[in-house]
Design a protein around this motif. Sequence first.
Motif, PDB file in Angstrom:
ATOM      1  N   SER A   1       0.866  -1.057  -0.143  1.00  0.00           N
ATOM      2  CA  SER A   1      -0.013  -0.380  -0.305  1.00  0.00           C
ATOM      3  C   SER A   1       0.667   1.686  -0.221  1.00  0.00           C
ATOM      4  CB  SER A   1      -0.870  -0.012   0.839  1.00  0.00           C
ATOM      5  OG  SER A   1      -0.355   0.013   2.537  1.00  0.00           O
ATOM      6  N   SER A   2       2.214   1.366   0.040  1.00  0.00           N
ATOM      7  CA  SER A   2       2.922   2.780   0.156  1.00  0.00           C
ATOM      8  C   SER A   2       3.977   2.257  -1.079  1.00  0.00           C
ATOM      9  CB  SER A   2       3.941   2.201   2.029  1.00  0.00           C
ATOM     10  OG  SER A   2       4.424   1.620   1.719  1.00  0.00           O
TER      11      SER A   2
ATOM     12  N   THR B   1       5.249   2.294  -4.985  1.00  0.00           N
ATOM     13  CA  THR B   1       4.458   2.700  -6.037  1.00  0.00           C
ATOM     14  C   THR B   1       4.932   1.045  -6.911  1.00  0.00           C
ATOM     15  OG1 THR B   1       5.077   4.993  -6.243  1.00  0.00           O
ATOM     16  CG2 THR B   1       5.144   3.638  -8.459  1.00  0.00           C
TER      17      THR B   1
ATOM     18  N   THR C   1       1.043   5.433  -8.563  1.00  0.00           N
ATOM     19  CA  THR C   1       1.236   5.271  -7.281  1.00  0.00           C
ATOM     20  C   THR C   1       0.118   5.644  -5.675  1.00  0.00           C
ATOM     21  OG1 THR C   1       0.208   7.512  -7.302  1.00  0.00           O
ATOM     22  CG2 THR C   1       2.268   7.647  -8.154  1.00  0.00           C
ATOM     23  N   TRP C   2       1.485   5.298  -5.146  1.00  0.00           N
ATOM     24  CA  TRP C   2       0.634   4.741  -3.593  1.00  0.00           C
ATOM     25  C   TRP C   2      -0.131   5.501  -2.854  1.00  0.00           C
ATOM     26  CZ3 TRP C   2       1.669   6.698   1.316  1.00  0.00           C
ATOM     27  CH2 TRP C   2       2.493   7.429   1.385  1.00  0.00           C
ATOM     28  N   ARG C   3       0.161   7.313  -2.992  1.00  0.00           N
ATOM     29  CA  ARG C   3      -0.706   8.011  -2.103  1.00  0.00           C
ATOM     30  C   ARG C   3      -2.100   8.443  -3.464  1.00  0.00           C
ATOM     31  NH1 ARG C   3       1.347  12.047   1.367  1.00  0.00           N
ATOM     32  NH2 ARG C   3       3.419  11.452   0.791  1.00  0.00           N
ATOM     33  N   SER C   4      -1.658   8.709  -4.286  1.00  0.00           N
ATOM     34  CA  SER C   4      -2.879   8.947  -4.956  1.00  0.00           C
ATOM     35  C   SER C   4      -3.891   7.928  -6.060  1.00  0.00           C
ATOM     36  CB  SER C   4      -2.955  10.258  -5.346  1.00  0.00           C
ATOM     37  OG  SER C   4      -2.235  10.206  -6.681  1.00  0.00           O
ATOM     38  N   SER C   5      -2.902   6.996  -5.869  1.00  0.00           N
ATOM     39  CA  SER C   5      -3.159   6.305  -6.770  1.00  0.00           C
ATOM     40  C   SER C   5      -3.850   6.798  -8.180  1.00  0.00           C
ATOM     41  CB  SER C   5      -4.925   5.325  -6.433  1.00  0.00           C
ATOM     42  OG  SER C   5      -4.279   4.655  -5.377  1.00  0.00           O
ATOM     43  N   SER C   6      -2.628   7.815  -8.255  1.00  0.00           N
ATOM     44  CA  SER C   6      -2.591   7.945 -10.293  1.00  0.00           C
ATOM     45  C   SER C   6      -1.860   7.400 -11.046  1.00  0.00           C
ATOM     46  CB  SER C   6      -1.031   9.619 -10.111  1.00  0.00           C
ATOM     47  OG  SER C   6      -2.455  10.492  -9.103  1.00  0.00           O
TER      48      SER C   6
ATOM     49  N   SER D   1      -3.865  -0.661 -12.306  1.00  0.00           N
ATOM     50  CA  SER D   1      -5.122  -0.683 -11.211  1.00  0.00           C
ATOM     51  C   SER D   1      -4.696  -1.417  -9.478  1.00  0.00           C
ATOM     52  CB  SER D   1      -6.239  -0.564 -11.592  1.00  0.00           C
ATOM     53  OG  SER D   1      -6.525  -1.902 -11.521  1.00  0.00           O
TER      54      SER D   1
ATOM     55  N   SER E   1       7.543   7.191  -4.993  1.00  0.00           N
ATOM     56  CA  SER E   1       6.841   7.620  -6.358  1.00  0.00           C
ATOM     57  C   SER E   1       7.913   8.885  -7.607  1.00  0.00           C
ATOM     58  CB  SER E   1       5.556   9.291  -6.121  1.00  0.00           C
ATOM     59  OG  SER E   1       5.231   8.204  -5.290  1.00  0.00           O
TER      60      SER E   1
END
Length: 124
Positions: free
Chosen positions: A30-31, A33, A52-57, A71, A102
Motif C-alpha cells: 500500500s505504500s 508505487t 502511485t501509492w499516495r494518490s493512485s495516480s 489498477s 514515486s
Amino acid sequence: QVQLVESGGGLVQAGGSLRLSCAASGRSISSYTMGWFRQAPGKEREFVAAITWRSSSAYYADSVLGRFTISRDNAKNTVYLQMDSLKPEDTAVYYCAAAPTSVQFTHISAYNYWGQGTKVTVST
C-alpha cells in the motif's frame, strides 16, 4: 522484503485482451508505487505503466496509452494490468515491480522488488 508473482500472460490474437495480475506477499504494497515493465526479445526492458501509492495516480508509456489500464487493490495486495486492443508489438515478458517512492517511476532503477515475469504473445 516483498515478493511479487505475476500471472495472466498467454497467447492472444491481435485486437484481443488480457489481464495481468501481480500478487504481493511479505509485506503490504500500500505504500509502494507499483509499476509494470516489459522486455521483448532482443530489446531492453521498458516502462509500461505505474500507479502511485499516495494518490493512485496512473501513468502510461505513450505506446500503451488508451489501451492499457493499471489498477491496484491494496486490500488484496495485488496490482493489475488490463491490456486491450493488443498488438503484435506488445509481445514481451511483462514484469511487475515495487518502488518505495514515486520519484522517477519510469526508471528501472527506482524499483527495489521485481517479479519473475509473465509472457505475453500477440499473434497476427
